[in-house]
Design a protein around this motif. Structure first.
Motif, PDB file in Angstrom:
ATOM      1  N   GLY A  76       0.800  -1.219   0.000  1.00  0.00           N
ATOM      2  CA  GLY A  76       0.000   0.000   0.000  1.00  0.00           C
ATOM      3  C   GLY A  76       0.830   1.265   0.000  1.00  0.00           C
ATOM      4  O   GLY A  76       2.059   1.236   0.131  1.00  0.00           O
ATOM      5  N   ALA A 100      -5.597   4.642   9.583  1.00  0.00           N
ATOM      6  CA  ALA A 100      -5.239   3.222   9.558  1.00  0.00           C
ATOM      7  C   ALA A 100      -6.492   2.346   9.551  1.00  0.00           C
ATOM      8  O   ALA A 100      -6.533   1.299   8.893  1.00  0.00           O
ATOM      9  CB  ALA A 100      -4.355   2.877  10.754  1.00  0.00           C
ATOM     10  N   ALA A 102      -9.123   3.013   8.093  1.00  0.00           N
ATOM     11  CA  ALA A 102      -9.660   3.079   6.732  1.00  0.00           C
ATOM     12  C   ALA A 102      -8.867   2.195   5.769  1.00  0.00           C
ATOM     13  O   ALA A 102      -9.166   2.178   4.566  1.00  0.00           O
ATOM     14  CB  ALA A 102      -9.650   4.524   6.242  1.00  0.00           C
ATOM     15  N   GLY A 103      -7.853   1.489   6.286  1.00  0.00           N
ATOM     16  CA  GLY A 103      -7.078   0.572   5.458  1.00  0.00           C
ATOM     17  C   GLY A 103      -5.842   1.163   4.830  1.00  0.00           C
ATOM     18  O   GLY A 103      -5.207   0.528   3.978  1.00  0.00           O
ATOM     19  N   VAL A 104      -5.462   2.383   5.235  1.00  0.00           N
ATOM     20  CA  VAL A 104      -4.262   3.032   4.697  1.00  0.00           C
ATOM     21  C   VAL A 104      -3.133   2.910   5.713  1.00  0.00           C
ATOM     22  O   VAL A 104      -3.302   3.327   6.862  1.00  0.00           O
ATOM     23  CB  VAL A 104      -4.544   4.519   4.393  1.00  0.00           C
ATOM     24  N   PRO A 105      -1.982   2.324   5.333  1.00  0.00           N
ATOM     25  CA  PRO A 105      -0.895   2.172   6.304  1.00  0.00           C
ATOM     26  C   PRO A 105      -0.283   3.506   6.700  1.00  0.00           C
ATOM     27  O   PRO A 105       0.035   4.333   5.843  1.00  0.00           O
ATOM     28  CB  PRO A 105       0.123   1.296   5.560  1.00  0.00           C
ATOM     29  N   GLY A 147      -1.530  -1.893  10.722  1.00  0.00           N
ATOM     30  CA  GLY A 147      -1.625  -0.749   9.829  1.00  0.00           C
ATOM     31  C   GLY A 147      -1.072   0.548  10.373  1.00  0.00           C
ATOM     32  O   GLY A 147      -1.202   1.595   9.731  1.00  0.00           O
ATOM     33  N   ALA A 285      -7.351   5.769  -1.418  1.00  0.00           N
ATOM     34  CA  ALA A 285      -8.417   5.079  -0.692  1.00  0.00           C
ATOM     35  C   ALA A 285      -9.748   5.808  -0.803  1.00  0.00           C
ATOM     36  O   ALA A 285     -10.762   5.315  -0.305  1.00  0.00           O
ATOM     37  CB  ALA A 285      -8.036   4.934   0.780  1.00  0.00           C
ATOM     38  N   GLN A 304     -14.492   2.393  14.993  1.00  0.00           N
ATOM     39  CA  GLN A 304     -13.313   1.671  14.474  1.00  0.00           C
ATOM     40  C   GLN A 304     -12.013   2.433  14.727  1.00  0.00           C
ATOM     41  O   GLN A 304     -10.972   1.815  14.954  1.00  0.00           O
ATOM     42  CB  GLN A 304     -13.466   1.404  12.972  1.00  0.00           C
ATOM     43  N   LYS A 308      -8.867   0.960  16.784  1.00  0.00           N
ATOM     44  CA  LYS A 308      -7.514   0.928  16.209  1.00  0.00           C
ATOM     45  C   LYS A 308      -6.517   1.597  17.155  1.00  0.00           C
ATOM     46  O   LYS A 308      -5.374   1.127  17.294  1.00  0.00           O
ATOM     47  CB  LYS A 308      -7.519   1.630  14.854  1.00  0.00           C
TER      48      LYS A 308
END
Length: 434
Positions: A76, A100, A102-105, A147, A285, A304, A308
């Motif tokens: 990513g 993070a 949201a799936g972004v490292p 992440g 993203a 979420q 995290k």
């Protein structure tokens, strides 16, 4: 290369070549160029400036002065966020886990506070057991697992910048825009981020006192990033008054938790959503600012981001129970109410003076070696534009040592201007420069 010749030419406003700048930085880092000559050069730059080519050459030379980190083994687009410094600016503690989630490292190296501005590493250290020193291998493993990883900056990254900054600090050359730009970008590029969102503060609590200076700094940094193959966006935000309502390390962690629960000050939450949506855009993203913002709002509402943050604390050795029980964070032994001396609308709050009052209470440091008290600080009760009656609480000081209490109170009250009429509203976000 003769350093005397470079000083003279820059004093006369002439441009230096990239090769000359590279040799100068190499010599200064190695110790063959003395401080007094580099100080003279910095003062010449302060008055004469650097053109875009010189600024890029200086940035590259400072990056090359130390090690560069490669995060390519992490899948990513790795994103980072940098703030030029402010008061009650707790955005990293909110943004890092939220983005993070949201799936972004997010892989980040952060610094400590100095003077009236706070530092992310100090804030994280207020969490019991939290480790702020991670090896590169630990960071890679942790980002792959959850992440997100944040570690303290190392002196091996852009060491020339560390030497130059220390010299700028004692030669009244800190405010030079090309020197600020090259300092910020050299560290970010050496730290390996592929996409960078810059939070450029403007106002009474920032290095940039006016919008035009902030625009100039933002444009230079965005251009530097692009020239060096990075995706960069600069967001110019208001630092005329403290961003949040808590000033001080453990207090700001508590406020970040409130924001991640969906509460907290509207102003802090709004800036976080603006910066975060830009981070998602740069990482691919989100397809638009509106889409990115909606995603982050949903993550806040669904908890979420908070989850995290709890994972992040546990991964770095901290006590994850602080998320559900903030009372586990360091607490000051005494709370002192500071009352308004008169009634009226709050027409101005000088953020720098509020930060300096917290510094006097022990929440900040005057030098990088100064100890700080993680528990103390200031809990603000009123914002710009609100009406306050005489004798009504303006703030609560969280205090462990009364030595500088009266001086802190005087500094704090000097930050406030009262008026019979409410002030005109100010924007939180002035501009986004891509």
């Amino acid at each position: 290369m003769q350093m005397l010749d470079l000083i003279r030419r820059k004093r006369e406003g002439q441009a230096l070549t990239p090769a000359e700048i590279e040799a100068m930085i190499q010599g200064y880092t190695a110790g063959t160029i003395p401080d007094y000559q580099m100080a003279a050069f910095l003062m010449a730059v302060y008055f004469r400036g650097l053109d875009r080519k010189e600024t890029a050459a200086l940035t590259r030379a400072m990056v090359a002065s130390g090690e560069r980190i490669d995060w390519s083994s992490i899948p990513g687009v790795k994103v980072d966020k940098h703030s030029t410094g402010g008061v009650a600016d707790t955005t990293t503690l909110v943004l890092a886990p939220l983005v993070a989630a949201a799936g972004v490292p997010v892989v980040k190296m952060s610094g400590r506070g100095l003077g009236h501005t706070g530092g992310t590493i100090d804030k994280l250290e207020s969490i019991p057991g939290f480790r702020v020193q991670l090896s590169r291998e630990d960071m890679v493993r942790q980002v792959k697992e959850i992440g997100l990883a944040i570690t303290a900056q190392t002196g091996k990254l852009a060491p020339a910048d560390g030497k130059l900054y220390a010299l700028r600090d004692v030669t009244a050359t800190v405010e030079s825009i090309p020197l600020i730009a090259s300092s910020v970008m050299s560290k970010k590029i050496a730290a390996g981020a592929e996409a960078i969102v810059l939070d450029v503060k403007v106002g009474s609590g920032a290095f940039m006192p006016d919008l035009e200076s902030a625009r100039k700094l933002a444009r230079i940094m965005v251009d530097l990033g692009r020239e060096m193959g990075r995706r960069v966006v600069a967001v110019i935000t208001n630092m005329d008054e403290p961003l949040g309502m808590m000033v001080g390390n453990a207090l700001e962690v508590r406020e970040a938790l409130n924001v991640l629960r969906g509460g907290g000050p509207r102003e802090l939450r709004e800036v976080c959503l603006t910066l975060g949506s830009q981070m998602l855009l740069l990482a691919g993203a989100a397809g638009s600012n509106k889409e990115g913002r909606r995603l982050l709002e949903n993550l806040l509402a669904g908890g979420q981001g908070l989850k995290k943050f709890q994972q992040f604390i546990a991964a770095q050795g901290g006590d994850p129970e602080v998320v559900d029980n903030p009372q586990l964070l360091p607490q000051a032994g005494e709370q002192v109410t500071v009352a308004a001396p008169a009634g009226g609308y709050i027409s101005a709050v000088q953020a720098r003076l509020v930060g300096e009052a917290a510094l006097l209470l022990g929440a900040g440091r005057l030098t990088k070696e100064s100890p700080i008290d993680l528990a103390v600080g200031i809990e603000l009760k009123k914002r710009r534009g609100e009406y306050i009656h005489a004798g009504e609480p303006l703030a609560v000081f969280h205090v462990n040592d009364r030595t500088n209490l009266e001086a802190a109170r005087e500094r704090f009250l000097a930050a406030y201007t009262l008026a019979p009429e409410p002030p005109a509203p100010q924007p939180l976000v002035y501009e986004i420069i891509k």
